[in-house]
Design an enzyme around this catalytic site. Structure first.
Site, PDB file in Angstrom:
ATOM      1  N   LYS A   4     -13.003  -1.683  16.485  1.00 26.53           N
ATOM      2  CA  LYS A   4     -13.816  -1.325  15.312  1.00 26.53           C
ATOM      3  C   LYS A   4     -13.206  -0.085  14.676  1.00 26.53           C
ATOM      4  O   LYS A   4     -12.983   0.925  15.338  1.00 26.53           O
ATOM      5  CB  LYS A   4     -15.250  -1.040  15.736  1.00 26.53           C
ATOM      6  CG  LYS A   4     -16.225  -0.987  14.587  1.00 26.53           C
ATOM      7  CD  LYS A   4     -16.469  -2.348  13.958  1.00 26.53           C
ATOM      8  CE  LYS A   4     -17.706  -3.021  14.513  1.00 26.53           C
ATOM      9  NZ  LYS A   4     -17.794  -4.445  14.171  1.00 26.53           N
ATOM     10  N   THR A  11     -15.760  -5.947  18.996  1.00 24.61           N
ATOM     11  CA  THR A  11     -15.588  -4.684  18.256  1.00 24.61           C
ATOM     12  C   THR A  11     -16.930  -3.977  18.119  1.00 24.61           C
ATOM     13  O   THR A  11     -16.989  -2.748  18.113  1.00 24.61           O
ATOM     14  CB  THR A  11     -14.974  -4.930  16.859  1.00 24.61           C
ATOM     15  OG1 THR A  11     -15.882  -5.682  16.055  1.00 24.61           O
ATOM     16  CG2 THR A  11     -13.640  -5.669  16.951  1.00 24.61           C
ATOM     17  N   ASP A  12     -17.996  -4.752  18.030  1.00 26.64           N
ATOM     18  CA  ASP A  12     -19.325  -4.141  17.931  1.00 26.64           C
ATOM     19  C   ASP A  12     -19.647  -3.290  19.162  1.00 26.64           C
ATOM     20  O   ASP A  12     -20.273  -2.226  19.050  1.00 26.64           O
ATOM     21  CB  ASP A  12     -20.382  -5.243  17.758  1.00 26.64           C
ATOM     22  CG  ASP A  12     -21.745  -4.668  17.465  1.00 26.64           C
ATOM     23  OD1 ASP A  12     -21.975  -4.291  16.302  1.00 26.64           O
ATOM     24  OD2 ASP A  12     -22.573  -4.578  18.393  1.00 26.64           O
ATOM     25  N   PHE A  54      16.818  24.536  -6.793  1.00 24.58           N
ATOM     26  CA  PHE A  54      17.436  23.268  -6.392  1.00 24.58           C
ATOM     27  C   PHE A  54      18.690  23.051  -7.226  1.00 24.58           C
ATOM     28  O   PHE A  54      18.602  22.803  -8.435  1.00 24.58           O
ATOM     29  CB  PHE A  54      16.458  22.099  -6.561  1.00 24.58           C
ATOM     30  CG  PHE A  54      16.980  20.806  -5.992  1.00 24.58           C
ATOM     31  CD1 PHE A  54      17.323  20.709  -4.641  1.00 24.58           C
ATOM     32  CD2 PHE A  54      17.160  19.688  -6.786  1.00 24.58           C
ATOM     33  CE1 PHE A  54      17.830  19.518  -4.112  1.00 24.58           C
ATOM     34  CE2 PHE A  54      17.657  18.497  -6.265  1.00 24.58           C
ATOM     35  CZ  PHE A  54      17.990  18.419  -4.927  1.00 24.58           C
ATOM     36  N   ARG A  90      11.690  27.283  -9.792  1.00 25.55           N
ATOM     37  CA  ARG A  90      10.789  26.169 -10.072  1.00 25.55           C
ATOM     38  C   ARG A  90       9.525  26.285  -9.224  1.00 25.55           C
ATOM     39  O   ARG A  90       9.481  27.056  -8.266  1.00 25.55           O
ATOM     40  CB  ARG A  90      11.484  24.822  -9.806  1.00 25.55           C
ATOM     41  CG  ARG A  90      11.903  24.604  -8.363  1.00 25.55           C
ATOM     42  CD  ARG A  90      12.431  23.168  -8.105  1.00 25.55           C
ATOM     43  NE  ARG A  90      12.600  22.948  -6.660  1.00 25.55           N
ATOM     44  CZ  ARG A  90      12.885  21.779  -6.102  1.00 25.55           C
ATOM     45  NH1 ARG A  90      13.049  20.701  -6.842  1.00 25.55           N
ATOM     46  NH2 ARG A  90      13.009  21.667  -4.780  1.00 25.55           N
ATOM     47  N   GLN A  93      13.412  19.716   1.720  1.00 27.84           N
ATOM     48  CA  GLN A  93      13.878  19.419   3.076  1.00 27.84           C
ATOM     49  C   GLN A  93      13.966  20.710   3.904  1.00 27.84           C
ATOM     50  O   GLN A  93      13.576  20.737   5.074  1.00 27.84           O
ATOM     51  CB  GLN A  93      15.273  18.763   3.049  1.00 27.84           C
ATOM     52  CG  GLN A  93      15.292  17.301   2.654  1.00 27.84           C
ATOM     53  CD  GLN A  93      15.414  17.080   1.163  1.00 27.84           C
ATOM     54  OE1 GLN A  93      14.933  17.876   0.352  1.00 27.84           O
ATOM     55  NE2 GLN A  93      16.037  15.960   0.785  1.00 27.84           N
ATOM     56  N   ASN A 123       6.949  15.501  -3.011  1.00 28.31           N
ATOM     57  CA  ASN A 123       7.281  16.569  -3.946  1.00 28.31           C
ATOM     58  C   ASN A 123       6.426  16.366  -5.189  1.00 28.31           C
ATOM     59  O   ASN A 123       6.721  15.519  -6.026  1.00 28.31           O
ATOM     60  CB  ASN A 123       8.779  16.510  -4.281  1.00 28.31           C
ATOM     61  CG  ASN A 123       9.264  17.777  -4.941  1.00 28.31           C
ATOM     62  OD1 ASN A 123       8.473  18.525  -5.509  1.00 28.31           O
ATOM     63  ND2 ASN A 123      10.560  18.022  -4.869  1.00 28.31           N
ATOM     64  N   HIS A 130       5.775  16.949  -8.400  1.00 26.31           N
ATOM     65  CA  HIS A 130       6.573  17.568  -9.460  1.00 26.31           C
ATOM     66  C   HIS A 130       5.705  18.283 -10.483  1.00 26.31           C
ATOM     67  O   HIS A 130       4.711  17.734 -10.970  1.00 26.31           O
ATOM     68  CB  HIS A 130       7.416  16.511 -10.165  1.00 26.31           C
ATOM     69  CG  HIS A 130       8.336  15.775  -9.248  1.00 26.31           C
ATOM     70  ND1 HIS A 130       9.223  16.408  -8.408  1.00 26.31           N
ATOM     71  CD2 HIS A 130       8.527  14.446  -9.018  1.00 26.31           C
ATOM     72  CE1 HIS A 130       9.914  15.502  -7.717  1.00 26.31           C
ATOM     73  NE2 HIS A 130       9.498  14.296  -8.056  1.00 26.31           N
TER      74      HIS A 130
END
Lengths: 304, 304, 304, 304
Positions: D12, D57-58, D166, D183, D232, D258, D260
């Site tokens: 569940k 599952t119950d 970058f 940036r 990274q 990322n 942006h």
């Protein structure tokens, strides 16, 4: 300075119900999401904590499920009317009811049946696949006297890959947009329309299901057939097309996000993009909204 | 029968903008989602395909970003007022503007700074973590004469683990709910409030940021301190608390979904659940909505 | 103790691309969401801040759009293979590429064409409505030598309104579930299947589009035709059906949430619910996952 | 050719549970979303429709709620371990259990208490506001012998408004990106980390809650303090920082989209954008993923 309790409403929202019809081995199903909102004489509930006038939201939920058995669900609209009338007519402090319903369409799964139909396939009697093209909506209001039905659809995504232009607009100091003479026009249609039906004694109900199918058809056709100089123009054509073809509809309101498809500049890669490669953007987006209605009719769908 | 073009509006929605203030090494940021909607003399755009009166949605987007530089963003409210006034006052066919803004709050990330503060930590000057508790909202309307500001918040999830009861309600043939004398009360607050400020000449603006912080505080305190006999009662207490404490606010509207927490029956497992273990349900949910306003004030927040 | 940089990958995710084919007035469109992930010799990027080995994610995005023009998009699978080969074969530090693609299906809008077809309707040449039934997926991996293609679909919602039972299970001290001899079985299918195709020299590609259509058909038919004693059994039948019918497929993995539909107890209202009225629940839900594969084949779809 | 049933699991999912501790008037709450998945001897369930080996599952759901009462919830990790051990150790066909838990944090609502603390405010004893900054996660696996705990967090959104560059990357025929020397760097952190704890006899459990708080702190601090030449590099710094400071952690895996923020070109409007006005984009986005682990440790968090 004294304070006033203004407009208030309450109820159980989003009651998810599946109604199965098992009259033959070929089952039918209805899949709805029903929301109840009640208004009326509820000042004490808010001001004193007395619930003597309060019909619990849990009871409104139970009523939805019980009515699905008792009366069945022929259409979202007539089910909503039955519910709205019940709450107002049976419970003293309730003066107005608003029932909102979303309906999800299912198609039958087709399976081969070699014994009876050697060359074809037929639809299974109890197996369904959700359609997913759009969600059908309705909103029913009842004030003890009149019924008002505003139906609609949402999440219907459409695209024209040509026959759309946009130019000749105002240029001011913040304008950078280039005029377009062949662009993609795509939108996710939210439409609502008001029926003239008011539930007066002896007044017969429209064929809600047929009307829904036809309004959807007219919206799609008008979108496809309109050579467009703006999404506003397309909106107007869609609304007008419905009014021209469905006498039971008095007013159409459309919300059309302009799902921008930007032509990608491929020239840095030595390629020419002849309206073939587009970037489909999420946000920001244009949002165009508008109402078209019959002359003499007071529109009821709110612009918010 | 002729058709009429009714209410219509358009603009660029969901312009996501981050404005950085770099006046010192300790930066400040504003993170907004701005939606523009314009109404006015746009019949030709819809009816004839002429865009001579159409200010493109792209231009409205550019204006948002340009104004963020030109005028800065002290608060969502004053930024919205500046934008709304610009569109109406500078562009002939635009008669009314509505600016909706969502604002996302960021906290500074605290980092150790062993050289200057050996025993503590300080906040970094340019590093932020999104707060996530609620979204601040505002809606500014301007018609060429008056400004109207309705601010609010959404997605503020609160819970009282006791001091909530619900009993004494109407019982009808569809009632199965058991009365509750100690339950969890939880909701996700959507609140909107109208400022009395109308932007008349010489009228000074409220301290929008301070007012927001205080309204949020009063909503939370009223929720926490109200011994509740219904969510309606709690709603009323929250709205009243704001009006009692913030003179610049005329009207409060709240939408409070009752986020049900159901006591789990543990008796089949030989356990007694003394209001300790709850199942938090998604749907269906109660939905309680209401307005509280000052006497003599006409409420403007629509009930839909 | 030293630390090691383990598995790492990067790229531009969710490049939304619409490719229009305008070879005649009857346009064709492909609507994809393409995600690129590259692995290889990227230690310096992580450890020293030198980007000398880093192909920017922005460049991977540009490549996706340029290739859509240069090579066209016959199927998501072959487009993914072309992209994956390009990144590994053309860029020295890139050793492995993984391309994930979602594809959204569009139907043509049918419009009446009274001049040429007085009694019928035909499909418009450039007007489309999004289908919405399911999302097609593929994941292509390439390591410089072999290609691996795992395709699939998601969000395909299906329901059997009968022919489902569940009983004879383990009972322990925490069991309260009643056995069911006629229940609704509904699920939202996520399926993935591995093609035996490895991209060896001279190996011809399967007909990806036809195979997709056929796998989907077999999944739907197996779901519809299986009299079910558990969702696990249905899952196995669905996977087996695909392997039995599609020689190019080696492995099928299915994730099937059990979308519970609970029979509503209407007896307090004097009504008998003969498997007609159900409450469709959101959460919690059963989740059944499993792989069926050919003997001798090593399954590659990860169980997470 | 025969088919083989491969890896399969079921249980569940998304059991939403709120556990209240009422030991004093100052309540404590835990708010979890618990998903159970069991593997083992379930071939018959799939192949023959016999459920003799199937724990419903119950029942797994009931166990979650019963254990919340019986054993309490000190941390998501120890609750997960208790559940996983129970399913494997008590039910013959169950060989392996995987428990996934999401935890939602709540803060106390502060309210004024004029009688006892005239100048300050104190936290209410039973009133809470959801924090919303991030979601805490854990995944516990148990195979009858060893326990494995991978904890984490998700939806933690962070931003540096400067100290990010970058440049110096590979340029090929598809490169158009301009090098950036200042940036915004923003991401939504998904982190997972593996504990060395294996649940051997006599092995004491880490202080899960304290460890969580500290790992989160180190992730935030490393993000804030790293002058970044690529996401990274920031990822590696974040992973390393955790390993350097938390001896109980062997492996960290991060997924960093990322997010942006594009500098808006304001020059057409006669304005200079000195890194002050950014457009926050949704899609496409870079996606950077990577693992950092101790030497000699075999990483267990899958790269998918």
């Amino acid at each position: 300075m004294a304070h006033v309790l203004g407009q208030n409403q309450y109820g159980k929202a989003e009651n998810r119900i599946v109604r199965v019809y098992r009259d033959s081995t070929r089952h039918e199903i209805k899949d709805l999401n029903v929301s109840v909102a009640l208004s009326g004489d509820f000042d004490d509930v808010h001001l004193t904590g007395s619930n003597a006038n309060c019909l619990p939201t849990d009871t409104t939920k139970n009523t939805v499920y019980a009515f699905a058995k008792k009366y069945g669900i022929d259409s979202a609209e007539d089910f909503g009317i039955t519910l709205a009338r019940h709450f107002v007519d049976s419970t003293e402090p309730v003066r107005r009811a608003r029932i909102r319903i979303e309906e999800y369409a299912w198609d039958r799964i087709r399976t081969p049946d070699s014994t009876s139909r050697p060359t074809g396939s037929e639809e299974a009697g109890h197996s369904f696949v959700r359609n997913g093209q759009e969600v059908r909506t309705t909103e029913v209001r009842y004030d003890g006297e009149y019924v008002q039905v505003v139906s609609g659809l949402k999440d219907l995504v459409v695209m024209n890959s040509t026959d759309s232009e946009f130019w000749g607009y105002i240029k001011d100091g913040y304008t950078t947009l280039q005029e377009a003479y062949d662009r993609i026009l795509a939108t996710q249609v939210t439409a609502r329309w008001t029926y003239s039906y008011r539930g007066a004694e002896g007044e017969s109900q429209p064929d809600w299901n047929r009307c829904y199918t036809q309004v959807k058809r007219h919206l799609l056709e008008a979108f496809a057939e309109t050579y467009s100089y703006s999404l506003q123009q397309t909106l107007h054509a869609m609304g007008t097309r419905v009014l021209d073809n469905r006498a039971e509809v008095d007013e159409v309101r459309l919300e059309l996000p302009n799902k921008h498809h930007f032509l990608v500049d491929l020239s840095p890669f030595g390629l020419k993009n002849e309206n073939e490669v587009y970037y489909a953007a999420d946000r920001m987006y244009g949002l165009i909204e508008g109402t078209v209605h019959r002359e003499g009719v007071v529109p009821v769908i709110p612009a918010v």
